[in-house]
Enzyme design. Structure first.
Site: not given
Length: 751
Positions: A54, A103, A105, A279, A325, A548
């Site tokens: 990933h 993206e 998830h 981030d 997060q 991407g």
């Protein structure tokens, strides 16, 4: 006692549970070779998440390099940032730039649908924020198992609620996307989220740590035990028949914290006190520290004791792997730290200095006064394994392609055509998605000028000039299954066309490539072919890939999902007042069909309905020159005000495009089909086509424009004031009956 670097050097034979972290034997040997010793448990944790599929793209990067061969120029000018950054940045004129990215998830959204989808939105929003942009909109592309399956009823409502709940709380309009269903997604739903942001050219920020002595500040939420190994490890393996073999905790989102983080970060940018920023996404602190350090001109020291924790019992390995997060990391000059802290306090955002940029090229992390990580950050962030996986064309594909839908029996009697039309309108992949989109706020912020169910989403960027952008997010997994090279191009062409028929000029793309296990040579062949198709199509259309995402291992046991390359296309429109809507607006308007219709039924919704789920043959022909010509016609028509409406032709062909245009404005139509085979005329999914409506006094000018660009036109009939969908001489259906078939599918299934 922590496993220190000194202890690791003294205990070379200590067995480590690397396989449980997803690290292969050869990868573990490579880590030892890089370090000249065994890794500490903290280093092993970092390498395991950063070298996961990933995060590292170890099975795909050799093929993704092909995107780098494309021109970095858009039709509007050079890219300001491209592949390799958090998101691509496109100059749209007037000093404005737009950054956008999609993206996935997927795996977390199967394990915990609400939080998996919610944190997928949160993560892509922070990617956009990290570029220096204000996020202004989101989209999503969702794939689920059959609508009548109990597990779809578990996953779909949770995912939709997560997407809507997080985006709505952030105050970001959800301007479009798609929802599709297929049995292959039953154990592997796809949740692809796109975010778009706007910035002035001078506000662009990149992720790098430079300037020895500059401070490393972690700001945002405290670090907890949620999401340890979540996206990074969970999305790097195949599910077994009963679900994931490992169930790391899925990240838990707090959109209100993210909203504060957005406003705080934008004010920090405005104050000019951020030298570098990253981030926190998959791999957490492991990712942020190694990527910032590897992209800078020095090393980095981090004291893990200073990281604010929600759970004081977390081990250092868990702190490094946590994917909690709403966190960011900034590099700030010492003289600006006080001001940085003041701004964070104003927004009630926790901020802590946890380290600094140091001389050399090492990432050093301490815990309780001892060094637990001492690595070259490039080996963590960029020098992971690169696999050239074997691939070959599936032996079964010849038989599938020979099983053409064009050879299925056709019944062109009025009764059969009517039943087929209603069946296609009610098919889950065509039916009205209002059940989903009514849970999203599409108009918050006041700059949405088009949103689902229009062809694309459109946002006003500049109030004075009317400058705006359009976005479409599309994938055709059926076509990609039949021919991955052409299917990927058709997915791109559909998104390109959706942007064009709204009156905008397509300028750039992002992609989210969803496939099965790369360890399956047949899946890998499909992936390689899809990339080659996209590269060739982008080169011909003159649009760059700005960045991407790749999502692999979307597979249950030996059954992969249908290959699903999701393509996001960004368009620019000089004045949103000239936009084209998809619905009929005026009775008496002429209806014209643009483009060439061929006998192309394989992979179509018609084949699925009339052929009881049939999926075989070759997908429609790709004609990129025709797509570009159609786009030029639509853009010029919008600027000149020639059209009342425009709708692309895709799923369900002409019949669905006409019906959806009628539903939007509540106006029926009367059209005469142009060919001799009603099934082909109504349901062919030939590409590079659109249906338009326009006043009689602009028809001649419009036809002349189409002739100038070589776009075939045929007048079909007119918009009527009647409440009927009339295909003259064949089928007449009350508009209300057709709308009911189209609008009742999802509510009936989902209560």
């Amino acid at each position: 006692m922590a496993d220190t670097v000194e202890h690791a050097a003294q205990t070379p034979e200590l067995e480590q549970p690397y396989a449980a972290l997803g690290v292969k034997d050869d990868e573990y040997a490579r880590i030892r070779e890089i370090l000249g010793r065994r890794p500490t448990s903290a280093e092993l944790a970092m390498y395991s998440v950063m070298w996961s599929e990933h995060c590292s793209y170890k099975s795909s990067k050799v093929h993704l390099k092909n995107f780098g061969t494309l021109s970095q120029e858009t039709p509007r000018g050079p890219l300001l940032a491209g592949i390799g950054e958090n998101a691509g940045v496109v100059d749209i004129g007037g000093g404005y730039a737009v950054t956008f990215k999609a993206e996935s998830h997927n795996h977390p959204s199967y394990v915990e649908p609400y939080q998996g989808a919610a944190t997928g939105v949160g993560g892509i929003v922070r990617d956009i924020l990290a570029m220096g942009a204000r996020p202004i909109g989101v989209m999503d592309s969702l794939r689920f198992g059959p609508l009548d399956e109990p597990d779809t009823h578990r996953v779909l409502p949770g995912v939709v609620a997560g997407v809507g709940g997080y985006g709505n709380c952030l105050g970001l309009p959800n301007i479009g996307g798609e929802v599709q269903f297929d049995a292959s997604y039953l154990g592997n739903p796809l949740v692809n989220a796109l975010c778009v942001g706007v910035l002035r050219h001078e506000d662009l920020h990149l992720a790098h740590a430079s300037g020895v002595g500059n401070q490393v500040i972690l700001f945002g939420a405290a670090t907890g035990g949620d999401g340890i190994g979540g996206a990074s490890i969970l999305a790097s393996e195949t599910f077994d028949e009963t679900g994931p073999a490992k169930r790391p905790s899925v990240q838990v989102g707090d959109p209100f914290m993210e909203k504060l983080l957005i406003e705080c970060t934008l004010e920090l940018f405005q104050a000019g006190i951020v030298n570098g920023i990253q981030d926190f996404g998959a791999a957490g602190i492991s990712c942020a520290t190694s990527e910032l350090a590897s992209a800078g001109d020095g090393g980095m020291f981090v004291n893990l004791d200073l990281v604010p924790l929600r759970d004081p019992n977390l081990a250092p390995e868990e702190i490094l792997m946590s994917e909690s997060q709403e966190r960011m990391m900034a590099v700030v000059e010492p003289a600006n730290v006080e001001r940085f802290m003041e701004i964070c306090a104003k927004w009630d955002v926790l901020a802590t200095v946890i380290g600094e940029v140091i001389e050399g090229d090492r990432l050093i992390i301490s815990w309780h006064g001892e060094t637990i990580v001492d690595v070259d950050p490039k080996t963590v962030a960029h020098d992971g394994p690169v696999y050239e996986r074997p691939y070959h064309r599936p032996e079964w594909l010849d038989a599938v392609q020979a099983d053409r839908a064009e050879d299925l029996p056709r019944d062109n009697s009025p009764g059969a055509l009517r039943a087929t039309l209603l069946g296609i309108l009610a098919h889950p992949n065509v039916a009205d998605k209002t059940w989903v989109t009514q849970q999203y706020d599409r108009y918050v912020r006041g700059n949405t000028v088009l949103a689902q169910p229009d062809n694309s989403g459109m946002l006003r960027i500049d109030e004075e000039s009317g400058l705006g952008i359009a976005l479409a997010l599309d994938a055709n997994s059926r076509f990609t299954y039949l021919n991955p090279y052409l299917g990927a191009q058709l997915s791109l062409a559909e998104a390109y066309r959706n942007v064009a028929v709204s009156g905008a000029e397509p300028v750039a793309i992002t992609d989210c490539l969803n496939f099965g296990s790369p360890e399956d040579p047949e899946v890998m062949w499909t992936f390689v072919e899809a990339i080659l198709g996209l590269v060739d199509a982008c080169r011909e259309l003159g649009v760059p890939v700005t960045g991407g995402n790749v999502s692999l291992y979307n597979q249950t046991a030996s059954t992969p999902i249908l290959p699903t390359p999701t393509i996001g296309v960004l368009g620019v429109i000089d004045d949103v007042a000239t936009r084209l809507r998809s619905g009929f607006t005026h009775a008496g308007d002429a209806i014209l069909l643009l483009g060439e219709t061929r006998e192309e039924l394989s992979g179509s919704i018609w084949a699925a309905v009339a052929g009881d789920g049939h999926l075989g043959g070759q997908p429609p022909k790709v004609d990129l020159a025709a797509e570009a010509a159609l786009a030029r016609v639509m853009g010029e028509s919008a600027r000149r005000g020639l059209l009342s409406s425009a709708h692309d032709l895709s799923d369900g062909g002409l019949a669905v495009a006409l019906a959806e245009s009628a539903f939007r404005g509540g106006l029926g139509f009367a059209v005469t089909l142009p060919g001799t085979d009603a099934t082909v005329d109504l349901f062919s999914e030939s590409a590079a086509r659109a249906v338009v409506s326009l006043p009689g006094d602009t028809v001649a000018d419009f036809e002349a424009l189409c002739a100038e660009h070589g776009v075939p036109t045929r007048r079909l009939g007119e918009v009527t004031g009647d409440d009927e969908l009339e295909f003259v001489g064949l089928v007449t259906t009350p508009l209300a009956e057709a709308r009911d078939a189209w609008s009742s599918t999802l509510p009936a299934a989902l209560n």
